[in-house]
Design a protein around this motif. Structure first.
Motif, mmCIF file in Angstrom:
data_model
loop_
_atom_site.group_PDB
_atom_site.id
_atom_site.type_symbol
_atom_site.label_atom_id
_atom_site.label_comp_id
_atom_site.label_asym_id
_atom_site.label_seq_id
_atom_site.Cartn_x
_atom_site.Cartn_y
_atom_site.Cartn_z
ATOM 1 N N PRO A 181 0.825 -1.216 0.000
ATOM 2 C CA PRO A 181 0.000 0.000 0.000
ATOM 3 C C PRO A 181 0.860 1.266 0.000
ATOM 4 C CG PRO A 181 -0.866 -1.594 1.558
ATOM 5 C CD PRO A 181 0.472 -2.110 1.126
ATOM 6 N N HIS A 182 0.272 2.334 -0.545
ATOM 7 C CA HIS A 182 1.059 3.497 -0.908
ATOM 8 C C HIS A 182 1.021 4.613 0.135
ATOM 9 C CE1 HIS A 182 1.886 7.305 -3.131
ATOM 10 N NE2 HIS A 182 2.811 6.547 -3.691
ATOM 11 N N SER A 210 9.819 -3.589 -4.406
ATOM 12 C CA SER A 210 8.464 -3.443 -3.889
ATOM 13 C C SER A 210 8.492 -3.204 -2.385
ATOM 14 C CB SER A 210 7.636 -4.688 -4.214
ATOM 15 O OG SER A 210 6.283 -4.495 -3.872
ATOM 16 N N ASP A 211 8.174 -1.991 -1.992
ATOM 17 C CA ASP A 211 8.134 -1.574 -0.587
ATOM 18 C C ASP A 211 6.734 -1.879 -0.054
ATOM 19 O OD1 ASP A 211 7.982 -0.244 1.826
ATOM 20 O OD2 ASP A 211 8.629 1.702 1.047
ATOM 21 N N GLU A 212 6.642 -2.889 0.822
ATOM 22 C CA GLU A 212 5.346 -3.366 1.291
ATOM 23 C C GLU A 212 5.216 -3.277 2.810
ATOM 24 O OE1 GLU A 212 4.534 -7.188 -0.557
ATOM 25 O OE2 GLU A 212 5.230 -6.469 -2.517
ATOM 26 N N VAL A 213 5.765 -2.209 3.389
ATOM 27 C CA VAL A 213 5.770 -2.100 4.847
ATOM 28 C C VAL A 213 4.367 -2.005 5.448
ATOM 29 C CG1 VAL A 213 8.077 -1.095 4.967
ATOM 30 C CG2 VAL A 213 6.094 0.415 4.811
ATOM 31 N N TYR A 214 3.390 -1.592 4.648
ATOM 32 C CA TYR A 214 2.016 -1.504 5.152
ATOM 33 C C TYR A 214 1.183 -2.711 4.713
ATOM 34 C CZ TYR A 214 3.253 3.318 6.235
ATOM 35 O OH TYR A 214 3.867 4.442 6.747
ATOM 36 N N GLU A 215 1.832 -3.828 4.437
ATOM 37 C CA GLU A 215 1.163 -4.992 3.859
ATOM 38 C C GLU A 215 -0.016 -5.486 4.682
ATOM 39 O OE1 GLU A 215 3.717 -8.541 3.915
ATOM 40 O OE2 GLU A 215 5.024 -7.485 5.317
ATOM 41 N N HIS A 216 0.058 -5.395 5.999
ATOM 42 C CA HIS A 216 -1.024 -5.888 6.858
ATOM 43 C C HIS A 216 -1.998 -4.785 7.285
ATOM 44 C CE1 HIS A 216 0.432 -9.966 7.142
ATOM 45 N NE2 HIS A 216 1.638 -9.538 7.460
ATOM 46 N N LEU A 217 -1.770 -3.574 6.841
ATOM 47 C CA LEU A 217 -2.603 -2.446 7.268
ATOM 48 C C LEU A 217 -3.478 -1.999 6.111
ATOM 49 C CD1 LEU A 217 0.046 -0.497 9.363
ATOM 50 C CD2 LEU A 217 -1.420 -2.413 10.034
ATOM 51 N N THR A 218 -4.409 -2.869 5.722
ATOM 52 C CA THR A 218 -5.346 -2.568 4.649
ATOM 53 C C THR A 218 -6.765 -2.684 5.185
ATOM 54 O OG1 THR A 218 -5.480 -4.858 3.853
ATOM 55 C CG2 THR A 218 -3.736 -3.462 2.931
ATOM 56 N N PHE A 219 -7.682 -1.955 4.571
ATOM 57 C CA PHE A 219 -9.036 -1.846 5.096
ATOM 58 C C PHE A 219 -10.038 -2.421 4.097
ATOM 59 C CE2 PHE A 219 -6.746 2.238 6.317
ATOM 60 C CZ PHE A 219 -6.095 1.635 7.377
ATOM 61 N N GLY A 326 -5.475 1.763 2.842
ATOM 62 C CA GLY A 326 -4.480 1.181 3.728
ATOM 63 C C GLY A 326 -3.524 2.250 4.230
ATOM 64 N N THR A 327 -2.492 1.821 4.940
ATOM 65 C CA THR A 327 -1.430 2.644 5.552
ATOM 66 C C THR A 327 -1.904 3.318 6.832
ATOM 67 O OG1 THR A 327 -1.740 4.803 4.438
ATOM 68 C CG2 THR A 327 -0.498 3.106 3.244
ATOM 69 N N TYR A 328 -1.113 4.308 7.275
ATOM 70 C CA TYR A 328 -1.390 5.119 8.464
ATOM 71 C C TYR A 328 -2.019 6.457 8.105
ATOM 72 C CZ TYR A 328 1.807 2.604 11.760
ATOM 73 O OH TYR A 328 2.425 1.707 12.595
ATOM 74 N N PHE A 329 -2.233 6.745 6.817
ATOM 75 C CA PHE A 329 -2.418 8.134 6.390
ATOM 76 C C PHE A 329 -3.711 8.375 5.613
ATOM 77 C CE2 PHE A 329 2.169 7.139 6.382
ATOM 78 C CZ PHE A 329 2.538 7.920 7.469
ATOM 79 N N ILE A 330 -4.177 9.600 5.745
ATOM 80 C CA ILE A 330 -5.348 10.053 5.011
ATOM 81 C C ILE A 330 -5.007 11.395 4.371
ATOM 82 C CG2 ILE A 330 -6.394 11.316 6.948
ATOM 83 C CD1 ILE A 330 -9.091 10.086 6.043
#
Length: 403
Positions: A181-182, A210-219, A326-330
């Motif tokens: 996620p981006h 492929s930077d996938e640090v937010y791989e588990h943080l998807t909605f 996904g991610t931490y951001f809006i």
């Protein structure tokens, strides 16, 4: 001397982060954070949680420090962690990864990104990223002497135009860096888009990082590693870390997986950056990766609820909100409030309303910065009550800043 006589100047130019209003070398992130501290503002600018991850893993790390895990770890990382990473890739994605030579542990994902770019990019080599882009991409491409080409992600869906993506590739393209996620937009690239990236990388014989640090943080959307697609594995370096999934951003334990020859090149560069780090944390990370599936799904569900708390607050304040997948951001557009420059507004907000955000323009080159001029990124990896309070404060924005 020319404008870019020193590597740090190339890095700064590539990242587009130097604060024109600050001292030499001060980034906009640092400037906004300093203002947030000075005015005791709620800092929704930086992407780190305001609560630690599970205590059991902290205990394991503390035992390592109080015990005998205080010397260098092997350059590739301890075998139990490399094994845990390989098991994680198999468990969640069906990827068969050899912990012996297809995994390297790094000092966070940032080092893995830097080592991958520095391993394969030289002066004049072209590297494609999507824009807005995580700041370390541009900085490291600049340090390597590469040419940074971007493909725009525009609101409201922040998905690339296929023709733009195809036009970015040519015979000089050496690498495409994918963040999925981006960060900072919160978008997710679906299988069709990922397949197009693989096809283009194959056609032009270039690498995929492929930077996938937010791989588990998807909605509500499943994450698909690009390495799982046909034809991708042999040219893909996949990167992740413990920081985002387990809320231990300060541990700085990341990893890269992929074919043995690509991982060997990353490991070779890494040994001249940090060699190894975080020895005491590595067994704890290995245990964390073996957590029950409910941990991963529950955390993502909770984070999704927090994103909605902030989204509704931003909308109530009058902003146009682009909900993340996904991610931490809006991302929110402040133009409806009468502000056409999110950077100027970001510098005023900590004092005027007691909230800090980051303008999306700092994640872009000049053309992209103009396209994202009125957009601002907010982090929602905070306690719900803090997000609610931030929303209340932001509701007074137009009255207190230039209104």
């Amino acid at each position: 001397m020319s404008t870019f006589d020193f590597p740090w100047q190339r890095m700064a130019a590539g990242a587009n982060l130097l604060s024109p209003a600050g001292d030499l070398g001060v980034t906009i992130f640092e400037e906004i954070t300093t203002l947030a501290v000075k005015h005791e503002a709620i800092n929704l600018g930086q992407g780190f949680p305001d609560a630690d991850g599970p205590r059991i893993f902290k205990v394991l790390a503390a035992q390592g420090i109080s015990g005998d895990l205080n010397q260098y770890a092997p350059g590739s990382g301890i075998l139990p962690l490399r094994t845990a990473i390989a098991k994680h890739q198999k468990r969640f994605y069906g990827l068969d990864v050899d912990p012996g030579n297809e995994v390297v542990v790094t000092t966070g994902a940032t080092e893995a990104i830097a080592a991958a770019i520095l391993a394969f990019i030289g002066p004049g080599d072209e590297v494609i990223t999507f824009e807005p882009f995580y700041d370390s991409y541009g900085a490291t491409i600049g340090l390597a002497g590469g040419v940074h080409k971007t493909v725009a992600l525009n609101a409201p869906d922040f998905q690339p135009e296929i023709n733009d993506l195809r036009a970015a590739f040519n015979e000089r393209t050496r690498m495409i860096v994918l963040n999925n996620p981006h960060n900072p937009t919160g978008t997710i690239f679906g299988k069709e888009m990922l397949a197009e990236i693989v096809a283009l990388a194959t056609m032009h014989d270039c690498l995929i990082v492929s930077d996938e640090v937010y791989e588990h943080l998807t909605f509500g959307v499943a994450h698909t590693p690009i390495a799982t697609l046909p034809g991708a594995w042999d040219r893909t370096i996949t990167i992740s870390s413990v920081g985002k999934t387990f809320s231990f951003t300060g541990w700085k334990v990341g990893w890269a997986t992929g074919p043995a020859d690509l991982v060997a090149a990353v490991r070779t560069v890494k040994q001249f950056l940090t060699y190894s780090s975080g020895t005491a944390f590595q067994p704890a990370v290995a245990e964390a990766l073996d957590s029950e599936s409910a941990f991963f799904t529950d955390f993502a569900e909770d984070l999704g609820k927090r994103s909605e708390v902030l989204a509704k607050g931003l909308e109530a304040a009058g902003m146009t909100v682009y909900r993340p997948q996904g991610t931490y951001f809006i991302v929110a557009d402040v133009a409806p409030l009468g502000f056409d420059n999110a950077l100027d507004l970001a510098r005023q907000m900590p004092e005027s309303v007691g909230v800090a955000g980051i303008p999306l323009s700092v994640f872009c080159h000049a053309d992209g910065a103009e396209r994202t001029r009125s957009l601002m990124r907010f982090a929602f990896c905070k306690k719900p009550e803090l997000l609610t309070e931030a929303a209340v404060r932001l509701s007074h924005l137009s009255a207190k800043v230039g209104g």
